[in-house]
Design a protein around this motif. Structure first.
Motif, short mmCIF file in Angstrom:
data_model
loop_
_atom_site.label_atom_id
_atom_site.label_comp_id
_atom_site.label_asym_id
_atom_site.label_seq_id
_atom_site.Cartn_x
_atom_site.Cartn_y
_atom_site.Cartn_z
N GLY A 1 -1.42 22.94 129.27
CA GLY A 1 -2.84 23.01 129.59
C GLY A 1 -3.44 24.25 128.96
N GLN A 2 -4.59 24.08 128.32
CA GLN A 2 -5.26 25.22 127.70
C GLN A 2 -6.41 25.75 128.56
N THR A 3 -6.76 24.98 129.58
CA THR A 3 -7.78 25.40 130.54
C THR A 3 -7.19 25.26 131.93
N VAL A 4 -7.87 25.78 132.91
CA VAL A 4 -7.37 25.66 134.28
C VAL A 4 -7.30 24.18 134.68
N TYR A 5 -8.20 23.37 134.13
CA TYR A 5 -8.21 21.93 134.44
C TYR A 5 -7.01 21.24 133.80
N GLY A 6 -6.74 21.60 132.55
CA GLY A 6 -5.58 21.03 131.87
C GLY A 6 -4.28 21.45 132.54
N LYS A 7 -4.17 22.73 132.89
CA LYS A 7 -2.96 23.26 133.51
C LYS A 7 -2.69 22.58 134.85
N ASN A 8 -3.73 22.41 135.65
CA ASN A 8 -3.56 21.77 136.95
C ASN A 8 -3.20 20.31 136.82
N THR A 9 -3.74 19.63 135.82
CA THR A 9 -3.43 18.22 135.61
C THR A 9 -1.97 18.05 135.20
N VAL A 10 -1.51 18.91 134.28
CA VAL A 10 -0.12 18.87 133.84
C VAL A 10 0.82 19.13 135.01
N GLU A 11 0.48 20.12 135.81
CA GLU A 11 1.33 20.49 136.94
C GLU A 11 1.31 19.43 138.03
N ALA A 12 0.13 18.94 138.37
CA ALA A 12 0.00 17.97 139.46
C ALA A 12 0.75 16.68 139.16
N CYS A 13 0.63 16.19 137.93
CA CYS A 13 1.27 14.92 137.56
C CYS A 13 2.67 15.11 136.98
N GLN A 14 3.10 16.38 136.86
CA GLN A 14 4.41 16.69 136.29
C GLN A 14 4.57 16.01 134.93
N LEU A 15 3.64 16.30 134.03
CA LEU A 15 3.62 15.65 132.73
C LEU A 15 4.70 16.15 131.78
N LEU B 1 -10.39 20.53 140.05
CA LEU B 1 -9.59 21.30 139.10
C LEU B 1 -8.53 20.44 138.42
N ILE B 2 -8.61 19.12 138.65
CA ILE B 2 -7.78 18.14 137.94
C ILE B 2 -8.75 17.24 137.17
N ILE B 3 -8.41 16.92 135.95
CA ILE B 3 -9.33 16.14 135.12
C ILE B 3 -9.45 14.70 135.60
N ASP B 4 -10.68 14.26 135.73
CA ASP B 4 -10.98 12.88 136.14
C ASP B 4 -10.90 11.98 134.91
N PRO B 5 -9.97 11.02 134.88
CA PRO B 5 -9.83 10.14 133.71
C PRO B 5 -11.07 9.28 133.46
N GLY B 6 -11.92 9.15 134.48
CA GLY B 6 -13.10 8.30 134.35
C GLY B 6 -14.31 9.02 133.79
N ILE B 7 -14.17 10.31 133.52
CA ILE B 7 -15.26 11.09 132.91
C ILE B 7 -14.81 11.54 131.53
N ASN B 8 -15.60 11.21 130.53
CA ASN B 8 -15.22 11.53 129.14
C ASN B 8 -14.97 13.02 128.97
N PHE B 9 -13.86 13.36 128.35
CA PHE B 9 -13.50 14.76 128.17
C PHE B 9 -12.90 14.97 126.78
N ASP B 10 -12.93 16.21 126.32
CA ASP B 10 -12.36 16.54 125.01
C ASP B 10 -10.90 16.92 125.21
N PHE B 11 -10.01 16.05 124.78
CA PHE B 11 -8.58 16.25 124.99
C PHE B 11 -8.10 17.58 124.44
N GLN B 12 -8.51 17.91 123.21
CA GLN B 12 -7.98 19.11 122.57
C GLN B 12 -8.55 20.40 123.15
N THR B 13 -9.59 20.30 123.94
CA THR B 13 -10.08 21.48 124.65
C THR B 13 -9.13 21.84 125.80
N HIS B 14 -8.58 20.82 126.42
CA HIS B 14 -7.79 21.03 127.64
C HIS B 14 -6.28 21.03 127.44
N PHE B 15 -5.79 20.41 126.34
CA PHE B 15 -4.35 20.25 126.17
C PHE B 15 -3.89 20.59 124.75
#
Length: 253
Positions: free
Chosen positions: A171-185, A147-161
């Motif tokens: 975060g616009q998706t659960v993956y984006g939200k968890n990544t923002v929260e986990a890394c305190q972006l 539920l956190i985005i893997d930087p090593g797998i190509n992803f669409d930035f604007q889909t998630h953030f």
């Protein structure tokens, strides 16, 4: 956040020492399945490994995209090596589940160059869509869905953030939200840096849109160059620049 396309060739230092390092970990687990494993940072954090990752990531943290000029930066793991935590936002009452992804401690695909604050904040957080599918040694990682985005797998930035002009990232998706929260972006100093960057983007977009004769040809050329450079993958906050310029509906020629 950026997609990290790593070189196919694994640094020789990892290739040479990985097998021996894993053997030590396996022996420790055999003696005690809940042992506090001691990982050899001289293997995964070696200067040669770090150099290759820094080059691949344009000297930027893979999570916050901050240039590592004044900070040392670290080589760390996407899937936590020593143990993992499931709950995001972090729950201080949650106990670390062991073992972690110890077999990936020296794995090239699990290593990234990160800044100290992002690494400290993410730590052992690694939630899954279905915790029952968490991978074990010798089981395929494809069985789990982080539920956190893997930087090593190509992803669409604007889909998630998405961003706003105050420098906040959402975060616009659960993956984006968890990544923002986990890394305190959205930590204050980082948000303030992005806010200043947005002001510069906004000013240069305005100049480029107005064109001339309202602005001199030189000023317009400089504004367009700034906007082009800001979107280059080697630039700090390039994902934000691409997002902002695209949503400004301006064509940079």
């Amino acid at each position: 956040m950026i997609y990290v396309k790593k070189p196919v060739n694994v640094p020789k230092h990892l290739t040479k020492r990985r097998k021996k390092g894993l053997k030590v970990l396996m022996a420790a687990l055999k003696a005690n399945p809940l042992a506090d494993l001691k990982f050899d940072s001289d293997i995964y954090g070696d200067a040669a490994v770090k150099k290759v990752l820094k080059k691949a990531q344009k000297n930027k943290c893979c999570f916050c995209e901050k240039k590592q000029v004044d900070e040392y930066g670290q080589v760390e793991h996407f899937r936590p090596k020593g143990g993992y935590l499931e709950i995001v936002p972090r729950d201080t009452k949650e106990k670390l589940s062991k073992p972690g992804y110890y077999w990936l401690a020296y794995d090239w695909q699990n290593l990234f160059f990160v800044c100290g604050p992002c690494n400290l904040n993410k730590g052992n957080l690694f939630p899954l869509n279905d915790p029952k599918q968490r991978a074990k040694k010798n089981s395929p990682l494809t069985s789990e869905k982080p539920l956190i985005i893997d930087p090593g797998i190509n992803f669409d930035f604007q889909t998630h953030f998405t961003f706003d002009e105050s420098g906040h990232i959402y975060g616009q998706t659960v993956y984006g939200k968890n990544t923002v929260e986990a890394c305190q972006l959205n930590r204050e100093t980082l948000r303030e840096e992005r806010a200043c960057f947005v002001k510069d983007l906004k000013r240069n977009v305005s100049i480029a849109k107005e064109g001339y004769p309202r602005n001199s040809r030189k000023t317009v050329r400089e504004a367009i160059k700034y906007l082009k450079d800001a979107q280059d993958k080697s630039s700090k906050f390039s994902a934000l620049a691409v997002f902002y310029i695209k949503n400004s509906k301006i064509q940079i020629i």
